[in-house]
Write a protein that holds these residues in place. Structure first.
Motif, PDB file in Angstrom:
ATOM      1  N   THR A   8       0.829  -1.211   0.000  1.00 36.34           N
ATOM      2  CA  THR A   8       0.000   0.000   0.000  1.00 36.34           C
ATOM      3  C   THR A   8       0.860   1.256   0.000  1.00 36.34           C
ATOM      4  OG1 THR A   8      -1.759  -1.160   1.167  1.00 36.34           O
ATOM      5  CG2 THR A   8      -1.801   1.235   1.269  1.00 36.34           C
ATOM      6  N   LEU A   9       1.896   1.261   0.802  1.00 34.76           N
ATOM      7  CA  LEU A   9       2.741   2.432   0.942  1.00 34.76           C
ATOM      8  C   LEU A   9       3.645   2.672  -0.270  1.00 34.76           C
ATOM      9  CD1 LEU A   9       3.609   4.661   2.982  1.00 34.76           C
ATOM     10  CD2 LEU A   9       5.426   3.095   3.693  1.00 34.76           C
ATOM     11  N   LEU A  10       4.209   1.605  -0.835  1.00 38.01           N
ATOM     12  CA  LEU A  10       5.265   1.757  -1.828  1.00 38.01           C
ATOM     13  C   LEU A  10       4.846   1.576  -3.282  1.00 38.01           C
ATOM     14  CD1 LEU A  10       8.099  -0.108   0.104  1.00 38.01           C
ATOM     15  CD2 LEU A  10       7.698   2.367  -0.038  1.00 38.01           C
ATOM     16  N   ILE A  77      11.485  -6.572   0.943  1.00 42.53           N
ATOM     17  CA  ILE A  77      11.564  -5.641   2.054  1.00 42.53           C
ATOM     18  C   ILE A  77      12.523  -6.222   3.086  1.00 42.53           C
ATOM     19  CG2 ILE A  77      10.277  -4.396   3.822  1.00 42.53           C
ATOM     20  CD1 ILE A  77       9.482  -3.696   0.884  1.00 42.53           C
ATOM     21  N   ASP A  78      13.640  -5.542   3.285  1.00 49.93           N
ATOM     22  CA  ASP A  78      14.680  -5.996   4.192  1.00 49.93           C
ATOM     23  C   ASP A  78      14.341  -5.540   5.614  1.00 49.93           C
ATOM     24  OD1 ASP A  78      17.032  -6.840   5.391  1.00 49.93           O
ATOM     25  OD2 ASP A  78      18.191  -5.151   4.626  1.00 49.93           O
ATOM     26  N   THR A  79      13.931  -6.477   6.458  1.00 49.97           N
ATOM     27  CA  THR A  79      13.511  -6.143   7.817  1.00 49.97           C
ATOM     28  C   THR A  79      14.621  -6.238   8.847  1.00 49.97           C
ATOM     29  OG1 THR A  79      12.829  -8.418   8.323  1.00 49.97           O
ATOM     30  CG2 THR A  79      11.164  -6.961   7.338  1.00 49.97           C
ATOM     31  N   LEU A 108      13.063   2.565   5.728  1.00 52.97           N
ATOM     32  CA  LEU A 108      12.712   3.709   4.876  1.00 52.97           C
ATOM     33  C   LEU A 108      11.210   3.947   4.814  1.00 52.97           C
ATOM     34  CD1 LEU A 108      15.096   3.302   1.815  1.00 52.97           C
ATOM     35  CD2 LEU A 108      15.283   4.914   3.717  1.00 52.97           C
ATOM     36  N   ALA A 109      10.445   2.920   5.164  1.00 47.04           N
ATOM     37  CA  ALA A 109       8.998   3.017   5.028  1.00 47.04           C
ATOM     38  C   ALA A 109       8.257   3.121   6.352  1.00 47.04           C
ATOM     39  CB  ALA A 109       8.480   1.805   4.256  1.00 47.04           C
ATOM     40  N   ALA A 114       9.851   7.368   6.837  1.00 48.36           N
ATOM     41  CA  ALA A 114       8.740   7.589   5.910  1.00 48.36           C
ATOM     42  C   ALA A 114       8.323   9.054   5.928  1.00 48.36           C
ATOM     43  CB  ALA A 114       7.564   6.690   6.259  1.00 48.36           C
ATOM     44  N   GLY A 115       9.170   9.899   5.381  1.00 50.96           N
ATOM     45  CA  GLY A 115       8.840  11.305   5.248  1.00 50.96           C
ATOM     46  C   GLY A 115       8.980  12.095   6.534  1.00 50.96           C
ATOM     47  N   GLY A 116       9.574  11.510   7.575  1.00 42.44           N
ATOM     48  CA  GLY A 116       9.640  12.181   8.863  1.00 42.44           C
ATOM     49  C   GLY A 116      10.887  12.897   9.145  1.00 42.44           C
TER      50      GLY A 116
END
Length: 116
Positions: A8-10, A77-79, A108-109, A114-116
């Protein structure tokens, strides 16, 4: 965070795509459908976390590419911040199948990334 969160985010942000698009297909025994994680005009993208459950990403994206006629791409997605055994296996298989793999750090997400 689960895979759906990252899709949803990416999907739109990174690929200008639409998440969860459904495509019908037929096979010798009948008809069925698939749901792509993300796709845009040119590509079909399969997302997966760096977990065992993502080992089927190559098969899924190759079949989706066949159904849609689009280029296949896998996004992992590297957790945990390392190249683990599942990322390694997926990347090696993707290399053999000539499928691009993008590895995105989960940091990054989420949170400040995430935009912060």
């Amino acid at each position: 965070m689960n895979e759906a969160y990252f899709i949803t985010l990416l999907c739109g942000a990174l690929f200008g795509g639409q998440p969860e698009t459904v495509h019908a297909f037929t096979y010798p025994g009948g008809a069925a459908s698939i749901r792509t994680d993300c796709e845009n005009e040119n590509r079909v993208i399969e997302f997966g976390l760096d977990k065992r459950s993502s080992l089927d990403s190559i098969q899924q994206v190759l079949f989706a590419a066949e159904v849609t006629g689009k280029e296949p791409v896998v996004v992992l997605i590297d957790t945990d911040g390392r190249m683990g055994r599942f990322e390694w296996r997926i990347a090696r298989a993707a290399n053999i199948a000539d499928v691009p793999v993008r590895i995105v750090p989960a940091a990054l997400a989420v949170g400040d990334g995430a935009g912060g």
